[in-house]
Design a protein around this motif. Structure first.
Motif, PDB file in Angstrom:
ATOM      1  N   THR A 197      38.067  58.523  45.492  1.00 50.70           N
ATOM      2  CA  THR A 197      37.987  57.147  45.982  1.00 50.70           C
ATOM      3  C   THR A 197      36.560  56.770  46.344  1.00 50.70           C
ATOM      4  O   THR A 197      35.855  57.511  47.027  1.00 50.70           O
ATOM      5  N   HIS A 198      36.139  55.597  45.883  1.00 47.58           N
ATOM      6  CA  HIS A 198      34.808  55.065  46.168  1.00 47.58           C
ATOM      7  C   HIS A 198      34.915  53.676  46.803  1.00 47.58           C
ATOM      8  O   HIS A 198      35.895  52.951  46.581  1.00 47.58           O
ATOM      9  N   ILE A 199      33.902  53.350  47.585  1.00 48.95           N
ATOM     10  CA  ILE A 199      33.815  52.054  48.235  1.00 48.95           C
ATOM     11  C   ILE A 199      32.739  51.220  47.541  1.00 48.95           C
ATOM     12  O   ILE A 199      31.633  51.709  47.278  1.00 48.95           O
ATOM     13  N   VAL A 200      33.070  49.976  47.239  1.00 47.99           N
ATOM     14  CA  VAL A 200      32.077  48.992  46.792  1.00 47.99           C
ATOM     15  C   VAL A 200      31.763  48.130  48.011  1.00 47.99           C
ATOM     16  O   VAL A 200      32.684  47.640  48.675  1.00 47.99           O
ATOM     17  N   ALA A 218      26.470  46.130  57.227  1.00 46.34           N
ATOM     18  CA  ALA A 218      27.186  46.515  56.012  1.00 46.34           C
ATOM     19  C   ALA A 218      28.636  46.070  56.109  1.00 46.34           C
ATOM     20  O   ALA A 218      29.199  45.975  57.209  1.00 46.34           O
ATOM     21  N   LEU A 219      29.229  45.795  54.947  1.00 45.47           N
ATOM     22  CA  LEU A 219      30.604  45.301  54.906  1.00 45.47           C
ATOM     23  C   LEU A 219      31.256  45.732  53.591  1.00 45.47           C
ATOM     24  O   LEU A 219      30.771  45.381  52.512  1.00 45.47           O
ATOM     25  N   PRO A 220      32.355  46.495  53.637  1.00 49.92           N
ATOM     26  CA  PRO A 220      33.045  46.894  52.406  1.00 49.92           C
ATOM     27  C   PRO A 220      33.690  45.695  51.708  1.00 49.92           C
ATOM     28  O   PRO A 220      34.102  44.729  52.350  1.00 49.92           O
ATOM     29  N   ILE A 221      33.789  45.803  50.379  1.00 55.71           N
ATOM     30  CA  ILE A 221      34.485  44.787  49.586  1.00 55.71           C
ATOM     31  C   ILE A 221      35.751  45.365  48.973  1.00 55.71           C
ATOM     32  O   ILE A 221      36.831  44.800  49.081  1.00 55.71           O
ATOM     33  N   MET A 222      35.594  46.519  48.308  1.00 54.35           N
ATOM     34  CA  MET A 222      36.689  47.094  47.540  1.00 54.35           C
ATOM     35  C   MET A 222      36.783  48.600  47.761  1.00 54.35           C
ATOM     36  O   MET A 222      35.805  49.242  48.135  1.00 54.35           O
ATOM     37  N   GLU A 223      37.958  49.133  47.475  1.00 52.11           N
ATOM     38  CA  GLU A 223      38.185  50.577  47.458  1.00 52.11           C
ATOM     39  C   GLU A 223      38.825  50.901  46.121  1.00 52.11           C
ATOM     40  O   GLU A 223      39.944  50.474  45.842  1.00 52.11           O
ATOM     41  N   VAL A 224      38.100  51.658  45.277  1.00 56.29           N
ATOM     42  CA  VAL A 224      38.555  51.916  43.916  1.00 56.29           C
ATOM     43  C   VAL A 224      38.800  53.409  43.705  1.00 56.29           C
ATOM     44  O   VAL A 224      38.253  54.246  44.432  1.00 56.29           O
ATOM     45  N   PRO A 225      39.629  53.772  42.715  1.00 55.67           N
ATOM     46  CA  PRO A 225      40.055  55.179  42.584  1.00 55.67           C
ATOM     47  C   PRO A 225      39.036  56.138  41.996  1.00 55.67           C
ATOM     48  O   PRO A 225      39.160  57.349  42.190  1.00 55.67           O
ATOM     49  N   THR A 226      38.021  55.645  41.259  1.00 50.04           N
ATOM     50  CA  THR A 226      37.058  56.554  40.637  1.00 50.04           C
ATOM     51  C   THR A 226      35.644  56.008  40.755  1.00 50.04           C
ATOM     52  O   THR A 226      35.427  54.817  41.003  1.00 50.04           O
ATOM     53  N   ARG A 227      34.685  56.884  40.519  1.00 50.37           N
ATOM     54  CA  ARG A 227      33.277  56.487  40.542  1.00 50.37           C
ATOM     55  C   ARG A 227      32.965  55.513  39.399  1.00 50.37           C
ATOM     56  O   ARG A 227      32.184  54.578  39.569  1.00 50.37           O
ATOM     57  N   ASP A 234      35.009  53.293  38.103  1.00 57.32           N
ATOM     58  CA  ASP A 234      35.513  51.988  38.526  1.00 57.32           C
ATOM     59  C   ASP A 234      34.509  51.309  39.460  1.00 57.32           C
ATOM     60  O   ASP A 234      34.257  50.107  39.346  1.00 57.32           O
ATOM     61  N   ALA A 235      33.946  52.097  40.368  1.00 64.21           N
ATOM     62  CA  ALA A 235      32.956  51.551  41.296  1.00 64.21           C
ATOM     63  C   ALA A 235      31.715  51.081  40.540  1.00 64.21           C
ATOM     64  O   ALA A 235      31.167  50.007  40.827  1.00 64.21           O
ATOM     65  N   GLY A 236      31.266  51.888  39.570  1.00 61.40           N
ATOM     66  CA  GLY A 236      30.106  51.510  38.778  1.00 61.40           C
ATOM     67  C   GLY A 236      30.345  50.250  37.967  1.00 61.40           C
ATOM     68  O   GLY A 236      29.469  49.382  37.867  1.00 61.40           O
ATOM     69  N   ASP A 237      31.542  50.126  37.403  1.00 61.94           N
ATOM     70  CA  ASP A 237      31.888  48.924  36.640  1.00 61.94           C
ATOM     71  C   ASP A 237      31.883  47.688  37.544  1.00 61.94           C
ATOM     72  O   ASP A 237      31.380  46.625  37.161  1.00 61.94           O
ATOM     73  N   ALA A 238      32.456  47.837  38.750  1.00 63.93           N
ATOM     74  CA  ALA A 238      32.497  46.712  39.691  1.00 63.93           C
ATOM     75  C   ALA A 238      31.099  46.327  40.149  1.00 63.93           C
ATOM     76  O   ALA A 238      30.754  45.141  40.231  1.00 63.93           O
ATOM     77  N   GLU A 239      30.264  47.334  40.443  1.00 68.34           N
ATOM     78  CA  GLU A 239      28.898  47.063  40.883  1.00 68.34           C
ATOM     79  C   GLU A 239      28.111  46.363  39.770  1.00 68.34           C
ATOM     80  O   GLU A 239      27.363  45.399  40.038  1.00 68.34           O
ATOM     81  N   THR A 240      28.262  46.829  38.540  1.00 69.91           N
ATOM     82  CA  THR A 240      27.552  46.219  37.422  1.00 69.91           C
ATOM     83  C   THR A 240      27.955  44.761  37.253  1.00 69.91           C
ATOM     84  O   THR A 240      27.110  43.887  37.004  1.00 69.91           O
ATOM     85  N   PHE A 241      29.248  44.487  37.412  1.00 72.15           N
ATOM     86  CA  PHE A 241      29.709  43.100  37.300  1.00 72.15           C
ATOM     87  C   PHE A 241      29.129  42.238  38.414  1.00 72.15           C
ATOM     88  O   PHE A 241      28.596  41.157  38.158  1.00 72.15           O
ATOM     89  N   HIS A 247      41.621  42.251  37.098  1.00 67.34           N
ATOM     90  CA  HIS A 247      41.962  43.664  37.219  1.00 67.34           C
ATOM     91  C   HIS A 247      41.277  44.342  38.405  1.00 67.34           C
ATOM     92  O   HIS A 247      41.658  45.447  38.804  1.00 67.34           O
ATOM     93  N   PHE A 248      40.238  43.700  38.990  1.00 62.88           N
ATOM     94  CA  PHE A 248      39.600  44.245  40.181  1.00 62.88           C
ATOM     95  C   PHE A 248      40.233  43.729  41.474  1.00 62.88           C
ATOM     96  O   PHE A 248      40.035  44.319  42.543  1.00 62.88           O
ATOM     97  N   GLN A 249      40.974  42.630  41.391  1.00 61.76           N
ATOM     98  CA  GLN A 249      41.508  42.001  42.595  1.00 61.76           C
ATOM     99  C   GLN A 249      42.439  42.930  43.392  1.00 61.76           C
ATOM    100  O   GLN A 249      42.501  42.868  44.612  1.00 61.76           O
ATOM    101  N   GLN A 250      43.138  43.815  42.678  1.00 61.93           N
ATOM    102  CA  GLN A 250      44.073  44.721  43.354  1.00 61.93           C
ATOM    103  C   GLN A 250      43.367  45.714  44.288  1.00 61.93           C
ATOM    104  O   GLN A 250      44.001  46.317  45.154  1.00 61.93           O
ATOM    105  N   PHE A 251      42.055  45.873  44.124  1.00 61.40           N
ATOM    106  CA  PHE A 251      41.316  46.855  44.918  1.00 61.40           C
ATOM    107  C   PHE A 251      40.579  46.239  46.113  1.00 61.40           C
ATOM    108  O   PHE A 251      39.946  46.961  46.885  1.00 61.40           O
TER     109      PHE A 251
END
Length: 226
Positions: free
Chosen positions: A68-71, A101-110, A112-119, A157-161
């Protein structure tokens, strides 16, 4: 205070002496070339190739990447987006010199986190201005408002996280003075670092003569005198 370089480099992974480091991770050539810690996906997690069967070490990936990773959003100079493993977030924010600092998302893999950060990096910075951070030149931008705006831009597909909104984390650092100018001190330029220690922030020791990035000098054998 004086930090003297003793002309000896040691790989932080295997402990062997080396004439030079490779990459940006204080590694000898063998560890840089072969260890998963130094693969391209560590710097760019969106390039994870675990499921392609070309990962350097599957057990490393299971522990480090398939977890699990945090965005998050962090404010150090201006607001930036970043990622970190869950339960490592406080250390990560302090390491970056964040004051908020403030979390946005919690995703299951690194990945997924990289994809979200890139977006999200299309709309907000993903790098810290380290000079402004060390001079305490911090934007007055609102993390809650920025978070709300970015969530509205996320693909379905990111909204669920997305995490529920929570309180902002706040951080303070020991500084008795703020440097007038940010001069980088390094053993690549000089044999010894000297000066009066006036603060500690993120990865840096702040002297009245300049700033010294400690992590950059991992593996350097030194002597310290006060």
């Amino acid at each position: 205070m004086e930090i003297q370089f003793l002309d000896e480099l040691t790989c932080q992974f295997c402990g062997r002496k080396t004439k030079k480091f490779y990459g940006g991770n204080s590694a000898c050539f063998s560890c840089f070339k072969n260890l998963p810690d130094n693969d391209i996906c560590i710097i760019k997690p969106e390039l994870c190739h675990f499921h392609e069967g070309t990962c350097r070490d599957g057990s490393f990936a299971e522990h480090h990447c398939m977890s699990t990773h945090i965005v998050y959003l962090a404010l150090s100079s201006e607001i930036k987006v970043g990622i970190t493993r869950k339960n490592n977030h406080i250390r990560r924010w302090i390491d970056q010199g964040a004051v908020q600092a403030l979390p946005i998302m919690e995703v299951p893999t690194r990945k997924d986190a990289g994809d979200a950060e890139t977006f999200l990096a299309q709309f907000i910075k993903d790098k810290t201005n380290w000079r402004k951070m060390l001079k305490n030149e911090v934007s007055d931008a609102n993390l809650y408002q920025t978070r709300k705006e970015l969530i509205g831009k996320l693909p379905k597909h990111f909204q669920q996280f997305v995490l529920p909104e929570m309180e902002i984390y706040h951080f303070n650092y020991p500084q008795i003075e703020v440097p007038d100018k940010i001069k980088s001190l390094s053993f690549n330029k000089e044999q010894a670092i000297r000066g009066r220690l006036i603060g500690v922030k993120a990865q840096y020791l702040l002297f009245d003569t300049g700033v010294f990035q400690v992590r950059k000098h991992t593996g350097y054998k030194v002597s310290v005198s006060i």
